[in-house]
Write an enzyme that holds these catalytic residues in place. Structure first.
Site, short mmCIF file in Angstrom:
data_model
loop_
_atom_site.label_atom_id
_atom_site.label_comp_id
_atom_site.label_asym_id
_atom_site.label_seq_id
_atom_site.Cartn_x
_atom_site.Cartn_y
_atom_site.Cartn_z
N GLY A 1 0.85 -1.19 0.00
CA GLY A 1 0.00 0.00 0.00
C GLY A 1 0.88 1.23 0.00
O GLY A 1 0.61 2.22 0.67
N ASP B 1 -3.66 -6.39 -5.65
CA ASP B 1 -4.43 -6.26 -4.41
C ASP B 1 -3.65 -6.94 -3.30
O ASP B 1 -3.33 -8.13 -3.41
CB ASP B 1 -5.79 -6.94 -4.63
CG ASP B 1 -6.70 -6.78 -3.42
OD1 ASP B 1 -6.18 -6.66 -2.27
OD2 ASP B 1 -7.93 -6.79 -3.61
N MET B 2 -3.33 -6.22 -2.25
CA MET B 2 -2.47 -6.79 -1.19
C MET B 2 -3.14 -7.96 -0.48
O MET B 2 -2.46 -8.79 0.11
CB MET B 2 -2.09 -5.71 -0.18
CG MET B 2 -3.24 -5.16 0.62
SD MET B 2 -2.66 -3.82 1.68
CE MET B 2 -4.20 -3.34 2.46
N LYS C 1 3.02 1.55 5.92
CA LYS C 1 2.95 2.90 6.51
C LYS C 1 1.55 3.46 6.26
O LYS C 1 1.12 3.59 5.12
CB LYS C 1 4.00 3.81 5.86
CG LYS C 1 3.85 5.25 6.29
CD LYS C 1 4.85 6.17 5.62
CE LYS C 1 4.47 7.60 5.87
NZ LYS C 1 3.28 8.06 5.13
N HIS D 1 -3.94 0.98 9.70
CA HIS D 1 -4.97 1.76 10.41
C HIS D 1 -6.19 2.03 9.51
O HIS D 1 -7.21 2.53 9.99
CB HIS D 1 -4.40 3.07 11.00
CG HIS D 1 -4.18 4.18 10.00
ND1 HIS D 1 -4.04 5.49 10.39
CD2 HIS D 1 -4.08 4.18 8.64
CE1 HIS D 1 -3.87 6.25 9.31
NE2 HIS D 1 -3.88 5.48 8.25
N1 SAH Z 1 1.81 3.91 2.50
C1 SAH Z 1 1.56 5.15 1.79
C2 SAH Z 1 0.08 5.32 1.40
C3 SAH Z 1 -0.91 5.12 2.53
S1 SAH Z 1 -2.60 5.33 2.02
C4 SAH Z 1 2.02 6.32 2.63
O1 SAH Z 1 1.88 6.28 3.84
O2 SAH Z 1 2.51 7.30 2.08
C5 SAH Z 1 -3.12 3.66 1.84
C6 SAH Z 1 -2.68 3.06 0.53
O3 SAH Z 1 -3.16 1.71 0.50
C7 SAH Z 1 -3.25 3.73 -0.71
O4 SAH Z 1 -2.21 4.05 -1.60
C8 SAH Z 1 -4.21 2.69 -1.30
O5 SAH Z 1 -4.29 2.75 -2.71
C9 SAH Z 1 -3.57 1.42 -0.83
N2 SAH Z 1 -4.49 0.27 -0.76
C10 SAH Z 1 -5.70 0.20 -0.16
N3 SAH Z 1 -6.23 -1.03 -0.30
C11 SAH Z 1 -5.32 -1.75 -1.02
C12 SAH Z 1 -5.30 -3.10 -1.49
N4 SAH Z 1 -6.31 -3.92 -1.25
N5 SAH Z 1 -4.22 -3.52 -2.18
C13 SAH Z 1 -3.17 -2.68 -2.43
N6 SAH Z 1 -3.14 -1.39 -2.00
C14 SAH Z 1 -4.20 -0.93 -1.30
#
Ligand code: SAH
Length: 359
Positions: free
Chosen positions: A204, A247-248, A261, A265
């Site tokens: 993410g 997708d994670m 990061k 949450h």
């Molecule tokens: N880690 C980064 C962004 C945090 S926001 C930082 O702190 O700067 C959360 C991120 O999770 C977003 O970029 C969103 O696109 C990603 N995200 C949410 N669900 C996801 C999923 N199922 N698979 C991959 N990424 C995901």
């Protein structure tokens, strides 16, 4: 004397407290106007100190609005966004005009690593309007519960970003600005968390600002970013960081360490299951690595009540998008239920902490 025996002064002090909380949103909106008008930039452009006419000349083409701007400046000065010196140095051109200068807070709004994008995200109407429904949501039972954001907008946060490119950019740019700010501090204060890792994936990781910071500081660590296809499609080219779309919850590249990061949450409900899935996907590929999390640990960090208040406010902010900030006990439960054996919290990032979790 009031009816309950309070002195008049005590009653007026209580009313002041009530008004402070009631009008707190005007502070936020004054700050938002300052961002919209780029007032901090205007002051920065004048060498860090500027008078109202100098600021007005840069932020509004309409002289009729200058007296109104003065009233906004008064709020910004009263709330610590700016400071004001009643008597500017002679020769500045506007001898009767007070001089506005940047404070440590507003210095974070100028320069190449400014926090304007993440501040603008928090204050964006799409993020603010769901809060009007908070009380109603707490009284209502609706299963499955769509959550407050979805109830307000008809789609959940990550559904919205996949459909609305402008909102997606708002989130991605906001996250980049936060990462550029906090990662240098994290790397300096908690270098041991990242040292010696062969291959790390920033799960993410958005546009990859955090992974880029890790890769710059630790050139031996190979870094990848995993995020949705529509996010990594906008990632910058020409960096050492590799971008993987996906997708994670479905798959994570085989690595020595996973970095999350401001991701865990986001998941307040069913997170044990989600984290367990992540752990399974991770350990099935490589044993012996670890997970590094940057998020709030409620109660950890400086004892200053403003930090504690901020952690509580963040938790409600995350509640609106179905997320949750967690205490050490809550994190611990998730880690052990997901099969991890130990963890270490390093609370050196102010409101947030670094948590290392060991398999
Ligand atoms: N880690 C980064 C962004 C945090 S926001 C930082 O702190 O700067 C959360 C991120 O999770 C977003 O970029 C969103 O696109 C990603 N995200 C949410 N669900 C996801 C999923 N199922 N698979 C991959 N990424 C995901």
């Amino acid at each position: 004397m009031g009816l309950d025996g309070s002195t008049n002064q005590a009653l007026l002090d209580a009313q002041l407290e009530l008004w402070h909380s009631t009008f707190a949103y005007i502070k936020s909106m004054a700050l938002k106007s300052a961002l919209d008008l780029r007032i901090a930039d205007a002051i920065h452009h004048h060498g860090g100190g500027a008078t109202l006419p100098q600021i007005a000349a840069r932020v509004t083409p309409h002289p009729s609005k200058t007296p109104h701007l003065r009233r906004l400046m008064r709020v910004l000065a009263a709330t610590g966004v700016l400071s004001v010196q009643p008597h500017p140095p002679t020769g500045s051109g506007d001898d009767d005009e007070p001089m506005y200068t940047l404070t440590p807070m507003s210095r974070l709004l100028v320069g190449s690593r400014n926090l304007v994008p993440v501040t603008a995200l928090v204050l964006h109407p799409t993020m603010v309007t769901p809060f009007f429904d908070l009380g109603k949501w707490l009284q209502r039972e609706e299963l499955p519960d769509p959550g407050i954001f979805k109830k307000a907008h008809g789609e959940a946060l990550w559904e919205r970003t996949s459909r609305d490119a402008a909102f997606d950019a708002l989130i991605n740019d906001g996250m980049v600005s936060d990462s550029r700010f906090i990662m240098d501090i994290a790397i300096e204060e908690c270098a041991g968390a990242f040292r010696g890792i062969g291959y790390l994936v920033d799960v993410g990781g958005g546009l990859g600002a955090a992974a880029q910071a890790i890769s710059r500081a630790f050139p031996d660590v190979k870094c990848s970013v995993l995020d949705f296809d529509h996010v990594v499609a906008k990632a910058p080219s020409g960096t050492k960081v590799r971008y993987v779309g996906g997708d994670m919850f479905e798959s994570i590249p085989p690595v020595d360490a996973m970095f999350f990061k401001w991701v865990l949450h986001d998941w307040g409900r069913g997170v044990c299951h989600d984290t367990e899935e992540l752990q399974k996907s991770y350990s099935s590929k490589r044993k012996g690595g670890k997970v590094i999390i940057m998020d709030i640990v409620i109660g950890a960090g400086p004892s200053d009540p403003r930090y504690k208040e901020m952690q509580a406010l963040f938790d409600i902010y995350m509640m609106v998008v179905n997320g949750k900030e967690r205490s050490e006990q809550e994190w611990k439960k998730i880690f052990f239920e997901a099969g991890f054996s130990d963890y270490k919290i390093t609370p050196v990032l102010g409101v947030r902490s670094i948590i290392e979790v060991y398999p």
